[in-house]
Design an enzyme around this catalytic site. Structure first.
Site, PDB file in Angstrom:
ATOM      1  N   ARG A   1       0.819  -1.232   0.000  1.00 14.88           N
ATOM      2  CA  ARG A   1       0.000   0.000   0.000  1.00 14.88           C
ATOM      3  C   ARG A   1       0.846   1.273   0.000  1.00 14.88           C
ATOM      4  O   ARG A   1       0.356   2.351   0.326  1.00 14.88           O
ATOM      5  CB  ARG A   1      -0.953   0.045   1.217  1.00 14.88           C
ATOM      6  N   LEU A   2       2.110   1.163  -0.335  1.00 10.97           N
ATOM      7  CA  LEU A   2       2.957   2.361  -0.414  1.00 10.97           C
ATOM      8  C   LEU A   2       2.951   2.848  -1.861  1.00 10.97           C
ATOM      9  O   LEU A   2       3.927   2.708  -2.592  1.00 10.97           O
ATOM     10  CB  LEU A   2       4.371   2.047   0.103  1.00 10.97           C
TER      11      LEU A   2
END
Ligand SMILES: Cc1cc2nc3c(=O)[nH]c(=O)nc-3n(C[C@H](O)[C@H](O)[C@H](O)COP(=O)(O)O)c2cc1C
Length: 201
Positions: A178-179
């Site tokens: 999720r970066l």
């Protein structure tokens, strides 16, 4: 602008959007140009629906619709809109916000003329977003306009394009854990330079 390499590179967000869309056209099962178009009504209540993005111009995005539709009233009333393009196959999105104006000149005529005859007649027959008694009533209307207008119907005066002139465009790509990578381009007027910032995911 350091750090903005690979798929985010370039100095023209419209060219970048065109590039991403071209890539999506090779990987999406259908309608890679489908956008979720957000508007707001006179009470400030948001509304959203899919439409097809038909043109990425040097400084605007263009789609076509019925000028009597709910979205048209909302677009004409607020003069602003937003949309998102999302491609599951690429795990990317583009978000756009900006001012709206009608495209009801020669470009709209040209696009209308490029559509199939059935679609051209369908545009005449549909009072988009208004109540319809039955499917049969719609088909009767199609038969009526077909008889009246023949094989070469002109563009209906109540059908045409809208141009979204963005003040903000964000390019988003999925990252591990999720970066995600996000770059937002903002400008205060079409004669101003874009300011580009990386955003937190
Ligand atoms: C993939 C997809 C593409 C669509 N493309 C258009 C379009 O280009 N123009 C349009 O008027 N409606 C399009 N529609 C229908 C709209 O989503 C919507 O039902 C219709 O325009 C009425 O919206 P409104 O009542 O908010 O005006 C599309 C629907 C889908 C699912």
């Amino acid at each position: 602008m350091s750090e903005r390499g690979s798929i985010f590179a370039g100095e023209d967000p419209f060219a970048l959007a065109r590039q991403w869309l071209a890539e999506a056209e090779t990987s999406e099962p259908n309608d890679a140009n489908a956008i979720a178009l957000a508007t707001v009504d006179s009470d400030g209540l948001p509304d959203v629906r899919m439409v097809l993005l038909k043109e990425i111009e040097p400084a605007a995005f263009v789609f076509y619709t019925n000028y009597g539709s709910a979205k048209a009233h909302e677009l004409d009333g607020a003069g602003k809109a937003a949309f998102v393009l999302h491609w599951k196959s690429l795990r990317r999105q583009i978000r756009v916000r900006g001012a709206v104006s009608r495209e009801d000149g020669p470009l709209a005529d040209e696009y209308y003329a490029s559509r199939s005859l059935k679609s051209r007649l369908g545009a005449w027959a549909s009072r988009q977003s208004q109540p319809l008694e039955s499917r049969a009533a719609l088909m009767a209307e199609v038969a009526k306009v077909t008889a009246r207008l023949g094989p070469n119907p002109p563009r209906p005066p109540f059908w045409g394009g809208y141009r979204i002139i963005p003040s903000q465009i964000e390019f988003w790509a999925d990252g591990a854990f999720r970066l995600h990578d996000r770059f937002v381009w903002r400008r205060e007027g079409t004669d101003k330079d874009w300011k580009i910032e990386r955003l937190n995911p």
